[in-house]
Design an enzyme around this catalytic site. Structure first.
Site: not given
Ligand code: UT7
Length: 329
Positions: A114, A256, A286
């Site tokens: 990125c 970004h 993204n």
């Molecule tokens: O360019 C750089 C590349 N990437 C990034 O910058 C991404 C950086 N990270 C993020 O943007 C965030 O960490 C995410 C958007 C990927 C995830 O958000 P989060 O608030 O960190 O959620 P999490 O990974 O802690 O997941 C929370 C819950 C989980 O369920 P449980 O374990 O609490 O029951 C996940 O399984 O949300 C669940 N979950 C979803 N639910 C519905 C994860 N993805 C999804 C989804 N829809 N698409």
């Protein structure tokens, strides 16, 4: 010898096909509310199956060439910043060279995830300041949909396809790239933190790698989130200091576009007025190396970024890589 490297033209290409959060609800166990709240993304663009990254890049480059009012034969160098190349080799940049007829350039790809586009701008700045080259085409382009695991809700909701291009030219006027700060930290070089495990020399393509979906993007989102929120404000402050300017001097901040919550956290840490922060992650998701340049191009075409404005851009990505730049338009 030119003392400054100015951005004289920008362009972008967003595929027509729109994939909404509601469309994704039909593919994986997710919902519009979760995606909006956690990421700020509403929809993203998806390239047609027969389109490769260079096809998007050529379209973006043509717009940038038009805005800069140059001939493709004037271009000395083409850099395509991408992690979704048409092929490992030849480079995507060589396909672009052919597509735009830039016969006098030398062309290569740059891999910094990125952060790619800011790396590319920094290199273009150095090459122009050295006096070796006058006109450089820097492109950030990705077709992420081809390396997405459409059964993995942790990643498939986040990414989109796009390309953005900039013509960078030498000038004696005090404008263009005033300072850049780029860096990387190989301690975070981990394909499972953020990367694509297979297809390279570590894990060549095999039936097993295909069965295990190792040719798709993997990410530990929460860790990446924290890294972004830490590194982007640091990189932004560093480049402001290098340029000898402050937050108050900046007319438009283009971070970004990975996640609206990351953007808000970075904005608050730096103390930016929300009105000065450019956000289009809601529309495009993204797009990796393309995010900052498609945002700059859009801001210019909308009149939100004008000649004379001071622009701050900052990115981070897999590697870990990061980059920031201050530009006088
Ligand atoms: O360019 C750089 C590349 N990437 C990034 O910058 C991404 C950086 N990270 C993020 O943007 C965030 O960490 C995410 C958007 C990927 C995830 O958000 P989060 O608030 O960190 O959620 P999490 O990974 O802690 O997941 C929370 C819950 C989980 O369920 P449980 O374990 O609490 O029951 C996940 O399984 O949300 C669940 N979950 C979803 N639910 C519905 C994860 N993805 C999804 C989804 N829809 N698409």
């Amino acid at each position: 010898m030119a003392r400054y490297a100015a951005i004289t033209g920008t362009g972008s290409y967003l595929p027509e096909k729109i994939l909404t959060n509601f469309d994704l609800e039909k593919i994986v166990d997710t919902n519009d509310e979760w995606i909006r709240q956690r990421t700020g993304i509403v929809e993203r663009r998806i390239a047609e199956p027969d389109m490769a990254t260079s096809d998007l890049c050529v379209r973006a480059a043509r717009q940038a060439i038009k805005m800069a009012e140059i001939d493709p034969l004037d271009i000395d160098m083409i850099m395509v910043c991408t992690v979704t190349p048409d092929s490992f080799f030849p480079s995507t940049a060589c396909y672009v060279q052919q597509g735009i007829g830039a016969k006098n350039a030398y062309a290569f790809d740059l891999s910094a995830a990125c952060a790619g586009f800011i790396y590319g701008l920094d290199l273009a700045d150095g090459m122009i300041r050295s006096g070796r080259y006058q006109t450089i085409l820097v492109i950030g382009g990705e077709v992420f949909n081809k390396i997405i695991d459409w059964t993995d809700r942790n990643t498939c909701v986040l990414f989109g396809d796009a390309a953005g291009a900039a013509i960078v030219q030498g000038t004696d006027a005090a404008k263009g790239i005033l300072a850049s700060y780029v860096g990387s930290d190989g301690d975070y070089a981990d394909v499972d933190l953020l990367g694509m495990p297979a297809g390279g020399s570590r894990l060549p393509a095999s039936h097993e790698t295909v069965d295990q979906k190792l040719h798709t993007i993997k990410m530990r989102g929460r860790e990446v989130f924290k890294l972004g929120v830490r590194i982007m404000p640091e990189a932004a402050q560093r480049v402001l200091d290098l340029a000898g300017v402050t937050i108050d001097d900046i007319d438009l901040f283009i971070p970004h576009q990975a996640n609206a919550r990351i953007i808000e956290a970075v904005r608050d840490r730096l103390g930016f007025d929300p009105e000065k922060v450019y956000v289009n992650v809601d529309k495009y998701g993204n797009t990796s190396a393309a995010t900052t340049i498609i945002a700059l191009d859009e801001a210019i075409r909308e009149g939100r970024a004008k000649t004379g404005d001071l622009i701050l851009m900052v990115t981070f990505g897999a590697g870990l890589t990061w980059g920031s730049t201050v530009i006088r338009l």
